[in-house]
Each structure stands twice: as C-alpha cells, then as structure tokens.
Write a protein that holds these residues in place. Structure first.
Motif, short mmCIF file in Angstrom:
data_model
loop_
_atom_site.label_atom_id
_atom_site.label_comp_id
_atom_site.label_asym_id
_atom_site.label_seq_id
_atom_site.Cartn_x
_atom_site.Cartn_y
_atom_site.Cartn_z
N PRO A 1 1.02 -0.74 0.09
CA PRO A 1 -0.11 0.06 0.29
C PRO A 1 1.06 0.94 0.02
O PRO A 1 2.42 1.23 0.74
CB PRO A 1 -1.00 -0.51 1.36
N CYS A 2 -0.06 2.18 -0.37
CA CYS A 2 0.84 3.63 -0.48
C CYS A 2 -0.20 5.10 -0.59
O CYS A 2 -1.41 4.85 -0.77
CB CYS A 2 2.23 3.65 -1.35
N TYR A 3 0.23 6.38 0.15
CA TYR A 3 -0.36 7.10 -0.16
C TYR A 3 -0.39 7.72 -1.81
O TYR A 3 0.86 7.94 -2.13
CB TYR A 3 -0.10 7.98 0.74
N TYR B 1 3.46 9.51 -5.51
CA TYR B 1 3.19 8.20 -4.29
C TYR B 1 3.69 8.16 -2.81
O TYR B 1 4.98 8.71 -3.34
CB TYR B 1 3.17 6.75 -4.56
N THR C 1 6.00 1.21 0.85
CA THR C 1 6.15 0.66 -0.32
C THR C 1 7.20 1.31 -1.55
O THR C 1 8.37 1.23 -1.81
CB THR C 1 4.81 0.04 -0.52
#
Length: 170
Positions: free
Chosen positions: A88-90, A100, A104
């Motif tokens: 997962p990432c932002y 991003y 990760t």
C-alpha cells in the motif's frame, strides 16, 4: 552508465536517445495498465494496481532495452536496472501532480538501486508468487539475497533475477 553516455555523446544526442527510451518505457507501462509517477534523471517510477502487470512490464522493458542496445553502437555501456515491490501507499495530488508516498515507494526505489545492469530485483515473496503463477520462466537465473536497504532496520529477503535475451519473462 548514463553520465558517461552524456559525456561521450553530448547533451543533445544523449538526451534524444534517453527520450526515445523513455517513450518506449512509458508505452510499456501504459500497455501493462500502469501509470508513470515521475522521472528522476534517467530513472522512471511507475505504479501498477496488479503485481502481475508490474512484473510483466519489467520483462517487456528489458526486452525493449536489449533491442535498443543493438541499434546504438554507443549503448553497450548502458544498462537497465529494475526494482519492484508491492504494497500500500498514499496517492497525493501536490501542485496539480499525482505522486505516491510511503514505505512501499521507498522500498521499490531502494530495490532498483540494489539491481545490477540487466536485472530485476524484487522482494523474494513477489518472485515466489511470480514463479508459482507463471509470470516468468522458471529457467530464469535467480539469486536470493538479504538486501541491506537504507532506512530499513532489518535486511529484506530479495530476489535478483537476471534478464537476458535467452531468458526473459513471458
């Protein structure tokens, strides 16, 4: 080898070849349902929803890079190094541009840094999944190693997959 490539070819000639390479890489990323996140010098970062698409895109990039090297006499000193990591990432829009962030993303960039020319380096668990599900040819030379990645307190078990013309991902 891009610094030497620029020094030998000059900025205009070298940039034209890097741009051609970027165009090919961007097309491969799009064809595998990925999105270019950013370029950093001569590096490209991309995001994929599916792990399989990322692994297959890496194989396609290596195939195209082999073809590129055959067409350019001065390109023998250049190499392609790819890292892949899943998690997962932002996703954040800053200054009108999607980017991003998160562990990760950091690990993926560090794995690329651990690759040698002609290699795909990925978490060993992702390599196991890719092999089990047939994302790449089982005959590919693969080395398991403890990747000492900057910012991580413990080594990450990674796989170094040699991507040459005789053994590329399907």
């Amino acid at each position: 080898g891009s610094t030497r490539f620029y020094a030998e070819r000059g900025d205009p000639g070298a940039f034209a070849e890097v741009k051609r390479h970027f165009d090919e890489v961007f097309a491969i990323i799009a064809a595998h349902r990925g999105a270019v996140v950013k370029t950093i010098g001569d590096a490209v970062m991309a995001a994929f929803v599916r792990e399989e698409d990322a692994v297959r895109a890496a194989a396609a990039m290596h195939r195209e890079f082999h073809a590129f090297r055959k067409t350019e006499a001065d390109a023998d000193a250049l190499s392609l190094k790819i890292g892949a990591f899943a998690g997962p990432c932002y996703a954040v829009t800053a200054n009108g541009v999607l980017d991003y962030f998160g562990q990760t993303v950091n690990v993926a960039a560090r794995l690329q840094g651990a690759a040698h020319g002609g290699e795909l380096v990925l978490a060993d668990s992702l390599a196991d999944t890719a092999q089990r599900l047939g994302w790449f040819d089982a005959a590919l030379p693969r080395e398991r190693f403890a990747a000492e990645l900057k910012g991580l307190s413990e080594p990450l078990v990674a796989a170094r997959v040699v991507m040459d013309e005789a053994a590329v991902l399907r």
